[in-house]
Design a protein around this motif. Structure first.
Motif, PDB file in Angstrom:
ATOM      1  N   MET A 249       0.861  -1.231   0.013  1.00 13.72           N
ATOM      2  CA  MET A 249       0.006  -0.029   0.055  1.00 13.72           C
ATOM      3  C   MET A 249       0.819   1.126   0.023  1.00 13.72           C
ATOM      4  O   MET A 249       1.873   1.222   0.538  1.00 13.72           O
ATOM      5  CB  MET A 249      -1.011   0.058   1.308  1.00 13.72           C
ATOM      6  CG  MET A 249      -1.857  -1.164   1.324  1.00 13.72           C
ATOM      7  SD  MET A 249      -3.328  -0.581   2.646  1.00 13.72           S
ATOM      8  CE  MET A 249      -2.350  -0.980   3.950  1.00 13.72           C
ATOM      9  N   GLU A 250       0.562   2.493  -0.633  1.00 15.25           N
ATOM     10  CA  GLU A 250      -0.780   2.704  -0.902  1.00 15.25           C
ATOM     11  C   GLU A 250      -1.536   2.084  -2.117  1.00 15.25           C
ATOM     12  O   GLU A 250      -0.689   1.997  -3.344  1.00 15.25           O
ATOM     13  CB  GLU A 250      -1.203   4.190  -0.748  1.00 15.25           C
ATOM     14  CG  GLU A 250      -1.279   4.922  -1.807  1.00 15.25           C
ATOM     15  CD  GLU A 250      -0.199   5.628  -2.558  1.00 15.25           C
ATOM     16  OE1 GLU A 250      -0.217   6.608  -3.453  1.00 15.25           O
ATOM     17  OE2 GLU A 250       1.013   5.442  -2.143  1.00 15.25           O
ATOM     18  N   ILE A 251      -2.631   1.814  -1.990  1.00 14.73           N
ATOM     19  CA  ILE A 251      -3.463   1.276  -3.341  1.00 14.73           C
ATOM     20  C   ILE A 251      -3.999   2.536  -3.860  1.00 14.73           C
ATOM     21  O   ILE A 251      -4.434   3.790  -3.484  1.00 14.73           O
ATOM     22  CB  ILE A 251      -4.685   0.531  -2.774  1.00 14.73           C
ATOM     23  CG1 ILE A 251      -4.182  -0.586  -2.319  1.00 14.73           C
ATOM     24  CG2 ILE A 251      -5.350  -0.003  -4.188  1.00 14.73           C
ATOM     25  CD1 ILE A 251      -3.186  -1.586  -2.919  1.00 14.73           C
ATOM     26  N   VAL A 252      -3.667   2.673  -5.450  1.00 17.53           N
ATOM     27  CA  VAL A 252      -3.865   3.958  -5.976  1.00 17.53           C
ATOM     28  C   VAL A 252      -4.856   3.468  -7.218  1.00 17.53           C
ATOM     29  O   VAL A 252      -5.168   4.383  -8.199  1.00 17.53           O
ATOM     30  CB  VAL A 252      -2.599   4.371  -6.713  1.00 17.53           C
ATOM     31  CG1 VAL A 252      -1.680   4.710  -5.647  1.00 17.53           C
ATOM     32  CG2 VAL A 252      -1.878   3.107  -7.718  1.00 17.53           C
ATOM     33  N   ARG A 253      -5.510   2.310  -7.203  1.00 15.77           N
ATOM     34  CA  ARG A 253      -6.606   2.137  -8.201  1.00 15.77           C
ATOM     35  C   ARG A 253      -8.040   1.760  -7.633  1.00 15.77           C
ATOM     36  O   ARG A 253      -7.683   0.854  -6.614  1.00 15.77           O
ATOM     37  CB  ARG A 253      -6.245   1.168  -9.460  1.00 15.77           C
ATOM     38  CG  ARG A 253      -5.117   1.657 -10.008  1.00 15.77           C
ATOM     39  CD  ARG A 253      -4.736   0.906 -11.381  1.00 15.77           C
ATOM     40  NE  ARG A 253      -3.725   1.275 -12.149  1.00 15.77           N
ATOM     41  CZ  ARG A 253      -2.467   0.738 -11.890  1.00 15.77           C
ATOM     42  NH1 ARG A 253      -2.108   0.014 -11.155  1.00 15.77           N
ATOM     43  NH2 ARG A 253      -1.441   1.274 -12.673  1.00 15.77           N
TER      44      ARG A 253
ATOM     45  N   GLU B  92     -10.234  -5.453   3.962  1.00 19.12           N
ATOM     46  CA  GLU B  92     -10.026  -5.329   2.415  1.00 19.12           C
ATOM     47  C   GLU B  92     -11.101  -3.963   2.130  1.00 19.12           C
ATOM     48  O   GLU B  92     -10.543  -3.167   1.666  1.00 19.12           O
ATOM     49  CB  GLU B  92     -10.384  -6.373   1.581  1.00 19.12           C
ATOM     50  CG  GLU B  92      -9.581  -7.645   1.597  1.00 19.12           C
ATOM     51  CD  GLU B  92      -9.784  -8.569   2.594  1.00 19.12           C
ATOM     52  OE1 GLU B  92      -9.419  -9.569   2.584  1.00 19.12           O
ATOM     53  OE2 GLU B  92     -10.699  -8.235   3.481  1.00 19.12           O
ATOM     54  N   SER B  93     -12.387  -4.096   2.536  1.00 14.91           N
ATOM     55  CA  SER B  93     -13.117  -2.815   2.389  1.00 14.91           C
ATOM     56  C   SER B  93     -12.639  -1.497   2.861  1.00 14.91           C
ATOM     57  O   SER B  93     -12.613  -0.524   2.288  1.00 14.91           O
ATOM     58  CB  SER B  93     -14.502  -3.020   2.942  1.00 14.91           C
ATOM     59  OG  SER B  93     -14.530  -3.211   4.250  1.00 14.91           O
TER      60      SER B  93
ATOM     61  N   ASN C 220      -9.836   3.747   1.943  1.00 10.76           N
ATOM     62  CA  ASN C 220      -8.714   4.702   2.303  1.00 10.76           C
ATOM     63  C   ASN C 220      -7.517   4.715   1.412  1.00 10.76           C
ATOM     64  O   ASN C 220      -6.529   5.107   1.863  1.00 10.76           O
ATOM     65  CB  ASN C 220      -8.368   4.538   3.737  1.00 10.76           C
ATOM     66  CG  ASN C 220      -9.333   4.789   4.750  1.00 10.76           C
ATOM     67  OD1 ASN C 220      -9.440   5.871   5.265  1.00 10.76           O
ATOM     68  ND2 ASN C 220     -10.008   3.613   5.088  1.00 10.76           N
ATOM     69  N   ARG C 221      -7.586   4.344   0.082  1.00  7.93           N
ATOM     70  CA  ARG C 221      -6.800   4.194  -0.778  1.00  7.93           C
ATOM     71  C   ARG C 221      -6.391   5.606  -1.352  1.00  7.93           C
ATOM     72  O   ARG C 221      -7.115   6.693  -1.068  1.00  7.93           O
ATOM     73  CB  ARG C 221      -6.985   3.390  -2.091  1.00  7.93           C
ATOM     74  CG  ARG C 221      -8.210   4.302  -2.840  1.00  7.93           C
ATOM     75  CD  ARG C 221      -8.474   3.094  -3.973  1.00  7.93           C
ATOM     76  NE  ARG C 221      -9.653   3.778  -4.830  1.00  7.93           N
ATOM     77  CZ  ARG C 221      -9.446   4.903  -5.693  1.00  7.93           C
ATOM     78  NH1 ARG C 221      -8.340   5.174  -5.982  1.00  7.93           N
ATOM     79  NH2 ARG C 221     -10.481   5.128  -6.294  1.00  7.93           N
ATOM     80  N   GLY C 222      -5.063   5.896  -1.894  1.00 11.28           N
ATOM     81  CA  GLY C 222      -4.711   7.118  -2.562  1.00 11.28           C
ATOM     82  C   GLY C 222      -5.704   7.218  -3.778  1.00 11.28           C
ATOM     83  O   GLY C 222      -6.097   6.307  -4.408  1.00 11.28           O
ATOM     84  N   ARG C 223      -5.912   8.627  -4.232  1.00 13.79           N
ATOM     85  CA  ARG C 223      -6.963   9.035  -5.129  1.00 13.79           C
ATOM     86  C   ARG C 223      -6.231   9.786  -6.313  1.00 13.79           C
ATOM     87  O   ARG C 223      -6.761  10.968  -6.295  1.00 13.79           O
ATOM     88  CB  ARG C 223      -8.170   9.346  -4.667  1.00 13.79           C
ATOM     89  CG  ARG C 223      -9.070   8.480  -3.851  1.00 13.79           C
ATOM     90  CD  ARG C 223     -10.377   9.028  -3.132  1.00 13.79           C
ATOM     91  NE  ARG C 223     -10.706   8.175  -2.331  1.00 13.79           N
ATOM     92  CZ  ARG C 223     -11.547   7.126  -2.237  1.00 13.79           C
ATOM     93  NH1 ARG C 223     -11.800   6.661  -3.717  1.00 13.79           N
ATOM     94  NH2 ARG C 223     -12.008   6.238  -1.325  1.00 13.79           N
TER      95      ARG C 223
ATOM     96  N   ASP D 217      -9.836  -8.975  -4.100  1.00 11.04           N
ATOM     97  CA  ASP D 217      -9.136 -10.264  -4.694  1.00 11.04           C
ATOM     98  C   ASP D 217      -7.834  -9.638  -5.343  1.00 11.04           C
ATOM     99  O   ASP D 217      -6.871 -10.431  -5.487  1.00 11.04           O
ATOM    100  CB  ASP D 217     -10.129 -10.925  -5.832  1.00 11.04           C
ATOM    101  CG  ASP D 217     -11.239 -11.640  -5.145  1.00 11.04           C
ATOM    102  OD1 ASP D 217     -10.979 -11.790  -4.104  1.00 11.04           O
ATOM    103  OD2 ASP D 217     -11.928 -12.306  -6.058  1.00 11.04           O
ATOM    104  N   SER D 218      -7.879  -8.368  -5.711  1.00  9.30           N
ATOM    105  CA  SER D 218      -6.495  -7.678  -6.302  1.00  9.30           C
ATOM    106  C   SER D 218      -5.588  -7.138  -5.056  1.00  9.30           C
ATOM    107  O   SER D 218      -4.426  -6.707  -5.451  1.00  9.30           O
ATOM    108  CB  SER D 218      -6.831  -6.596  -7.089  1.00  9.30           C
ATOM    109  OG  SER D 218      -7.578  -7.234  -8.085  1.00  9.30           O
ATOM    110  N   LEU D 219      -6.116  -7.328  -3.707  1.00 10.41           N
ATOM    111  CA  LEU D 219      -5.107  -6.885  -2.595  1.00 10.41           C
ATOM    112  C   LEU D 219      -4.198  -8.002  -2.272  1.00 10.41           C
ATOM    113  O   LEU D 219      -4.197  -8.246  -1.054  1.00 10.41           O
ATOM    114  CB  LEU D 219      -5.902  -6.229  -1.450  1.00 10.41           C
ATOM    115  CG  LEU D 219      -6.932  -5.287  -1.649  1.00 10.41           C
ATOM    116  CD1 LEU D 219      -7.813  -4.879  -0.542  1.00 10.41           C
ATOM    117  CD2 LEU D 219      -6.107  -3.876  -2.163  1.00 10.41           C
TER     118      LEU D 219
END
Length: 339
Positions: A180-184, A216-217, A222-225, A189-191
């Protein structure tokens, strides 16, 4: 031209046999490393002589083509030293005695070139260097820098969903780690945290970080945007730590209390060690914010590890103190030095 030498000191650690480890019968249980205050032996320092047989000090030759600054990665193979810097979009190759040999890779948009060098790894068995580009995919060169082939046409940022990516190459197998951070905006399942890739950099198998299962949720929320240019305090994590001592691939996933080893017989990650302590841990939500309250650093956190023949070393911090631990693989004792 007068040749200078850099002051970079390359420590080549000769910690026992360098040939691939034979498969050994391991017990069904795994050792626990207790880092609690009353369990460790407090020492002033942890001598390097415990882990290293010899240290070679190698000054790297500086020529007009090999001026180094801001080194970001260094790999030592059987006959060469490979250096990547933040500034240059190529890999520098030196002999084990420090003589500059050549560069590998070239920035550009041609079929033998690439844009934005992200990482590289050396296949000493095939005498090849894989250069990984975020934009141009994966391209393969020989040790002299001659272009051989394209290994993967798909850009790496199309395979992963995070901004922090690491590549590990062991026993002719390639692994990818995304942190992380997740940006998409992706599915749960992709985590995944670690993936095994095929020769074309396609994902064969994934492993999730056990600490994130059930969250996961919240992680996606709280992912990057970056696509919306939102200035939000997104969640991030410490990068996955990877060690390849004695040709055995081990991982320390962020927030977990275990060190995992890739078992090529089982083709799976298995627990190698469990780490325990009586220190309080920080609140999950607060500890994963990109901008964190200063109080977070008063809690105990493990940052890194590495192995030698007889010891496993762990780096942690609590408040202003940095803790270095040495776990004795033979008798299970733990020493700790603080600075």
């Amino acid at each position: 031209m007068k040749q200078l030498h850099s002051l970079l000191l390359v420590c080549i650690l000769l910690m026992g046999c360098n040939s691939p480890k034979q498969h050994e019968q391991k017990e069904s249980t795994f050792p626990t490393i207790n880092l609690s205050e009353n369990h460790v032996q407090k020492v002033q320092s942890l001598p390097l002589s415990d882990a290293v047989q010899t240290v070679d000090i190698v000054p790297l030759e500086v020529t007009d083509e090999s001026i180094l600054s801001n080194i970001s990665d260094l790999q030592v193979t059987a006959s060469d030293i490979w250096v990547k810097t933040y500034k240059d979009e190529a890999i520098f190759r030196f002999s084990r005695s420090g003589k500059f040999l050549n560069k590998v890779g070239k920035i550009g948009q041609g079929p033998e070139e690439y844009l934005q060098l992200m990482d590289f790894f050396v296949d000493d068995e095939k005498k090849e260097v894989c250069i990984i580009s975020i934009i141009s995919g994966v391209k393969v060169y020989d040790f002299e820098g001659n272009y051989l082939r394209r290994r993967a046409a798909v850009p790496i940022d199309k395979i992963v969903n995070a901004s922090d990516v690491q590549v590990a190459f062991s026993q002719q197998q390639t692994f990818l780690s995304q942190n992380m951070e997740i940006v998409r905006p992706i599915s749960e399942d992709s985590l995944w945290s670690v993936a095994l890739l095929d020769d074309g950099f396609r994902i064969l198998k994934i492993w999730k970080n056990p600490a994130y299962i059930g969250r996961e949720s919240d992680i996606l929320e709280n992912r990057g945007r970056p696509e919306q240019y939102e200035m939000v305090n997104f969640w991030c994590e410490n990068e996955t730590k990877i060690d390849m001592y004695n040709h055995e691939l081990t991982f320390k996933l962020s927030d977990t209390d275990s060190i995992y080893r890739y078992d090529d017989m089982k083709q799976d990650l298995v627990v190698e060690y469990v780490i325990s302590s009586d220190y309080a841990k920080a609140n999950y939500e607060k500890s994963h914010l990109f901008v964190r309250d200063r109080k977070y650093f008063n809690y105990f956190a493990i940052w890194d590890f590495c192995q030698s023949k007889d010891y496993l070393y762990i780096k942690a911090n609590k408040g202003e103190d940095i803790y270095h631990y040495a776990y004795n693989k033979k008798d299970g004792t733990v020493r700790r030095a603080v600075r």
